[in-house]
Each structure stands twice: as structure tokens, then as C-alpha cells.
Design a protein around this motif. Sequence first.
Motif, PDB file in Angstrom:
ATOM      1  N   UNK A  68     -54.790  14.146 -77.161  1.00  0.00           N
ATOM      2  CA  UNK A  68     -55.626  14.387 -78.344  1.00  0.00           C
ATOM      3  C   UNK A  68     -55.267  15.690 -79.062  1.00  0.00           C
ATOM      4  N   UNK A  69     -54.415  16.508 -78.459  1.00  0.00           N
ATOM      5  CA  UNK A  69     -54.033  17.788 -79.068  1.00  0.00           C
ATOM      6  C   UNK A  69     -53.476  17.576 -80.475  1.00  0.00           C
ATOM      7  N   UNK A  70     -53.756  18.516 -81.349  1.00  0.00           N
ATOM      8  CA  UNK A  70     -53.255  18.456 -82.725  1.00  0.00           C
ATOM      9  C   UNK A  70     -51.727  18.247 -82.723  1.00  0.00           C
ATOM     10  N   UNK A  71     -51.241  17.184 -83.391  1.00  0.00           N
ATOM     11  CA  UNK A  71     -49.785  16.938 -83.400  1.00  0.00           C
ATOM     12  C   UNK A  71     -48.984  18.106 -83.972  1.00  0.00           C
ATOM     13  N   UNK A  72     -49.657  19.081 -84.594  1.00  0.00           N
ATOM     14  CA  UNK A  72     -48.932  20.254 -85.100  1.00  0.00           C
ATOM     15  C   UNK A  72     -48.206  20.986 -83.980  1.00  0.00           C
ATOM     16  N   UNK A  73     -48.662  20.791 -82.743  1.00  0.00           N
ATOM     17  CA  UNK A  73     -48.014  21.475 -81.617  1.00  0.00           C
ATOM     18  C   UNK A  73     -46.582  20.962 -81.391  1.00  0.00           C
ATOM     19  N   UNK A  74     -46.330  19.716 -81.802  1.00  0.00           N
ATOM     20  CA  UNK A  74     -45.099  19.038 -81.379  1.00  0.00           C
ATOM     21  C   UNK A  74     -43.837  19.695 -81.927  1.00  0.00           C
ATOM     22  N   UNK A  75     -43.901  20.181 -83.161  1.00  0.00           N
ATOM     23  CA  UNK A  75     -42.693  20.804 -83.724  1.00  0.00           C
ATOM     24  C   UNK A  75     -42.900  22.287 -84.033  1.00  0.00           C
ATOM     25  N   UNK A  76     -43.930  22.873 -83.412  1.00  0.00           N
ATOM     26  CA  UNK A  76     -44.178  24.300 -83.661  1.00  0.00           C
ATOM     27  C   UNK A  76     -43.228  25.143 -82.823  1.00  0.00           C
ATOM     28  N   UNK A  77     -42.612  26.167 -83.440  1.00  0.00           N
ATOM     29  CA  UNK A  77     -41.766  27.031 -82.598  1.00  0.00           C
ATOM     30  C   UNK A  77     -42.610  28.045 -81.848  1.00  0.00           C
ATOM     31  N   UNK A  78     -43.847  28.305 -82.354  1.00  0.00           N
ATOM     32  CA  UNK A  78     -44.724  29.267 -81.677  1.00  0.00           C
ATOM     33  C   UNK A  78     -46.151  29.045 -82.126  1.00  0.00           C
ATOM     34  N   UNK A  79     -47.066  29.540 -81.307  1.00  0.00           N
ATOM     35  CA  UNK A  79     -48.462  29.683 -81.729  1.00  0.00           C
ATOM     36  C   UNK A  79     -48.646  31.174 -81.993  1.00  0.00           C
ATOM     37  N   UNK A  80     -49.066  31.494 -83.212  1.00  0.00           N
ATOM     38  CA  UNK A  80     -49.332  32.907 -83.504  1.00  0.00           C
ATOM     39  C   UNK A  80     -50.782  33.192 -83.165  1.00  0.00           C
ATOM     40  N   UNK A  81     -51.013  34.279 -82.441  1.00  0.00           N
ATOM     41  CA  UNK A  81     -52.380  34.703 -82.141  1.00  0.00           C
ATOM     42  C   UNK A  81     -52.580  36.112 -82.691  1.00  0.00           C
TER      43      UNK A  81
END
Length: 532
Positions: A418-431
Motif C-alpha cells: 500500500x506504500x505510495x508508489x512514489x517510493x519506487x523510483x525515488x533516489x532518496x527520501x528527504x527529511x
Amino acid sequence: VESRTATEPVREATFKSLNNPYFLGENPGLTQSTGWVGAWESEPSVYAIEAESTGDVVAGVNFAREHNLRLAVRGGGHSYQGTSNAPDSLLIWTRKMHEVQLHDGFVAEGCEGHMTPQPAVSVDAGAMWIQAYDAVSVKAGRYVQGGGCTTVGVAGLVQSGGFGSFSKNFGTAAGSLLEAEVVTADGEVRIANERTNPDLFWGLKGGGGGSLGVVTRLTLKTHELPTFFGAVNGEIKASSDEAYKRLILQFVRFCRESLLNPHWGEKAEFHSENVLKLSLVFQGYDQKEAAAVVQPFFDWVRAQNGLTLTNQLVAAIPARIFWDGKVMRNIPGAMVGDDRPGAPLENVLWAGDKDQAGVYWNGYESLWLPDSLLKPENEERLAEAIFRTTRHWSAEFHLNKGLGGAPSQAIELARNTATNPAVLDAFALVIIAGGQPAAYTGVPGHEPNRAMGRRGAGEIAAAMAELTELVPEPGAYVSESNYFQPSWQRAFWGTNYERLSAVKRKYDPDGLFIVRHGVGSEDWSADGFEPL
Ligand SMILES: Cc1cc2nc3c(=O)[nH]c(=O)nc-3n(C[C@H](O)[C@H](O)[C@H](O)COP(=O)(O)OP(=O)(O)OC[C@H]3O[C@@H](n4cnc5c(N)ncnc54)[C@H](O)[C@@H]3O)c2cc1C
């Protein structure tokens, strides 16, 4: 609560303990974060059930439903949004349920003939990841995909989606889930896997904790343990804005050419004081191979006027000892132990996570950045936006929390969650985040500083806005995100939200399990008491 009337020495001793995640986790009245400016404050439930079995959980769920009580569920207590904390509630607390059992050839219930028996591990819902790692890696020499922080709860993390330092190779924790045992709102104990209650199974994989039922046990794939795990550190100080801009652009190129693959993880921090701090990890390389990858970048830095490199390190250790508390607590800068007298030696945390215990948050934002931004035609736009971001606040780029560059199998497993498909091609998560020391309203000397908190939140939001502009459909990681996230359904789950809502309606039609910005929470008042 007692600190409000306690003598000063008792109060100060209590507050010192709030820096210890094990102390926090063992107390049902405490949470890892003490609150968030203008959002929530940690407050004990009226009663807590210290569940020791699935039967205890069933009794708790039935009791709450029959008496129409506000119900909260807590495992590791690490929710930044305070979703395991609900004033005036009954708490189901799973801390005592932490058994870990390895399997050589696991076949999920009802999947006989459809699933090849595979190595796996069953973990009871209240376990922390360090308990799973100790059993799976230290004792059995295998690998399970869990979280980076040792004290995060297993059930909360898997339902978040869940990233560990090496997720760029092994994928999300939810992607590795083979089966869950879960007590739903009707008090039924259900098994969820690919063939038994498959809709519930899908929803539990990244649909967010505390919304679909109480998970009592999770079974996850295990993988072959790599030979080495390693770390690359370095701190680069730029003497001018111009030098910092050059450095950022060069790092973006280095990221595209050398780090966008299954070997790398953890983070690059771009600080407002024109400092880039690298705290990377690697797997699948030995020390020499990793050094060969990073050397050209460090050589480039050294050859530049206006850049100074310090604290450079490339080190590797046998993967088998990576989570061995007894060993790692003796390596300076690696892990630190639970500092209470008589605490077990296995109680350890990464030195870098210590500052997070007890924090009262001012602001917190996250954003997945698509790997297309690293392309040569976009690199300058990205680098300029990173520089502008740092004029407001420092930003952490977690390379391991985006699957861009991951093996296709890891990506496909995450696609089926169910995770947001945006994760699939993201090179990073910015926090981008900031907080203040542990605080409780009404406790002398430890009141939250709200004015400072609001200013911080404003700057953090302004910093993230510089990067959000680059992304057409911005996605945020449900468990590491803004309490006030606008369009949260879309941000946390993207196109998966409608399907997730249908699962919620089927398994919890009356809203027994309601958490802040959880699936279905739009139908409830903010405190979870009144249907809207
Ligand atoms: C210091 C720190 C480090 C972190 N590091 C990482 C990281 O490396 N990678 C990452 O992906 N995330 C990380 N997180 C985020 C973390 O994964 C999530 O906050 C996760 O939900 C925490 O789970 P928990 O059990 O510890 O927390 P809790 O607060 O106990 O639970 C979180 C949510 O899950 C629900 N929940 C808990 N147990 C159950 C259960 N048995 N059944 C149903 N619902 C349940 C709760 O109701 C709550 O809504 C970190 C958080 C902190 C504070």
C-alpha cells in the motif's frame, strides 16, 4: 505526571531518563517523542492492557468494542505523530510479546502448493528490531529487512512500509512480509497472506499502523547475510556560498554515477552552515571496493579551493557482528548501550539515534525525490534547490528510503504494497526536521518553548517548499512526516488510497481503530471520539 509535583532532584533524574529509548519503551505511560508544538503531547492512557498473548489482545479488542472505548495500540512507541498515544483511552500494549522464531522452509497458511518453502522469521508484534536482528543475524547468520533504529517496533515499522540502512538492496520491510496474524475489530484472529485475506494482507503492508486491527505476529522473508557491512563518513566544509554550490552539484553527480545502486544507503546531510556531512553505509563490497567507489569524489573535494574535508572514514566489518550489541558498543561512535544499572548488554542503539529519544518536535517534513532529478539535464535545477533549502534549514537525504536504483525484485515487492508508489523510483527520501529537548506542559523548567517551535516549523516548511516545487506529485513517508501534512491521503498513499479505504471499511466498518491521519480517520473528530 508525578514530575509536575515532584521535588527538583526527582524531576531532573526523571527527565534525564527520557534520553534513554529503552526506559521510554518499557513504560506504558511514555512515548519516544514527548510531543509536537501545536499538535500533540504524550499523555498516558487511563488503563493499559499489558498483553502477553493473542488471547489477551482479543479480550482487549472485544472489551473496547463492547464498551465503546477509545482504543490505542502501542508497540515500540516510536510514532512521531503520537498515533500510539490517545488521552482518555484504553491502551493495548504489546511490549511483552517479543518472541522470535526462525524457519528453514516457511509456507504461509493456505498457500500450500502455491508457495515455495522459504527461509523466514516469525516475530511477535511487540518486538523491537534489535531483538529480531539478534536472533536472525547475530545468532543465525541470516538477514531480515527491518528498520535502522534498533528500538523501533516490528509491527509499527512493517505497517509503515519500513526502511532499514540496506533497503536499497533488500527493499521495504513490508515487501518482505509473508504472513501476519491480526485481531480485527470484530475480535476475530485472522491470518493474512497472499491467498488468505489477501486484501487485509495488502493493507497491512504499508497502510499505516493502528488502523486495520492489532497485529500479533509477523512472518518475514529472510535473506542471505552479506559478508561485510561498512560505513563511509566525511565532513566537507565550504568556505563560501559559491564553493558550497559547486560541492552540492558535484555530490548530485556522484550520487547519479556511484550511489544509485543496491550497494549504498543511509544519508547525506546538507547543513545551513555550508557543510555536507556524509554518513553512508554499504553492503556487497569489501572495504577496498567501497573505498575505490568513493575515492574519486573525495579526490575531487581535496583538489578544490574553498573545500575542506575532515573525519574521512571508509570501514567494513563482518556483517554478522553489525547488530551484535556486545561488540558494537565497544566501537567508538558506533553503538551506545542502555545506561541504566544492570541493563542487558544487548540493549543498544546507534550513537546517531540517541538525540531522538524524548524529542518534542517543532516541525518535520519528508519528500520522495524521483531519480529523474539526477539526470544531467536536471542536475543543476536540483543542486540549486538544495542550496536554497539550506538557506532555511538543514536537510537529510536518506538514500536507503527510496528504491530508485534497487534490484527489480525489491521494486516489484514494494509495488505490491500500500506504500505510495512514489517510493519506487525515488533516489532518496528527504527529511527536514527540528525539535527541542523532552518537554511536558505544566512541568516547571521543562515546558515546551512554543514560540521557538513555531518559528522552527515555519523555516522547516519554507526549506521543504524549495524541493517540493521540483516534484509534480509530492509524496511523503507516512511515518516520518508532517503532523499537519496537507492532502495526507494522497501524500502518504498516492493512488493506493481508494483501495486502502475499501480494506478499512471491510475490516473496521465502525472505526474502532482510528489514528491521526490514518486510513478512514477523515470520518472522525481529531481526538478520535466522535464520528463526523
Ligand atoms: C528514533 C526513530 C527512528 C526511526 N527510524 C526509522 C527507520 O530507520 N526506518 C523507518 O522506516 N522508520 C523509522 N522510524 C519511524 C517508525 O518506523 C514508525 O514510527 C513506526 O510506526 C514505529 O513503530 P513502533 O511500534 O515503534 O511505534 P508505535 O508508536 O508503538 O506504533 C506506531 C503505529 O503503529 C501502530 N501499532 C503498533 N503496534 C501495532 C500492532 N501490533 N498492531 C497494529 N498497530 C500497531 C500504533 O497504533 C501506531 O499507530 C523511526 C522513528 C523514530 C522515532
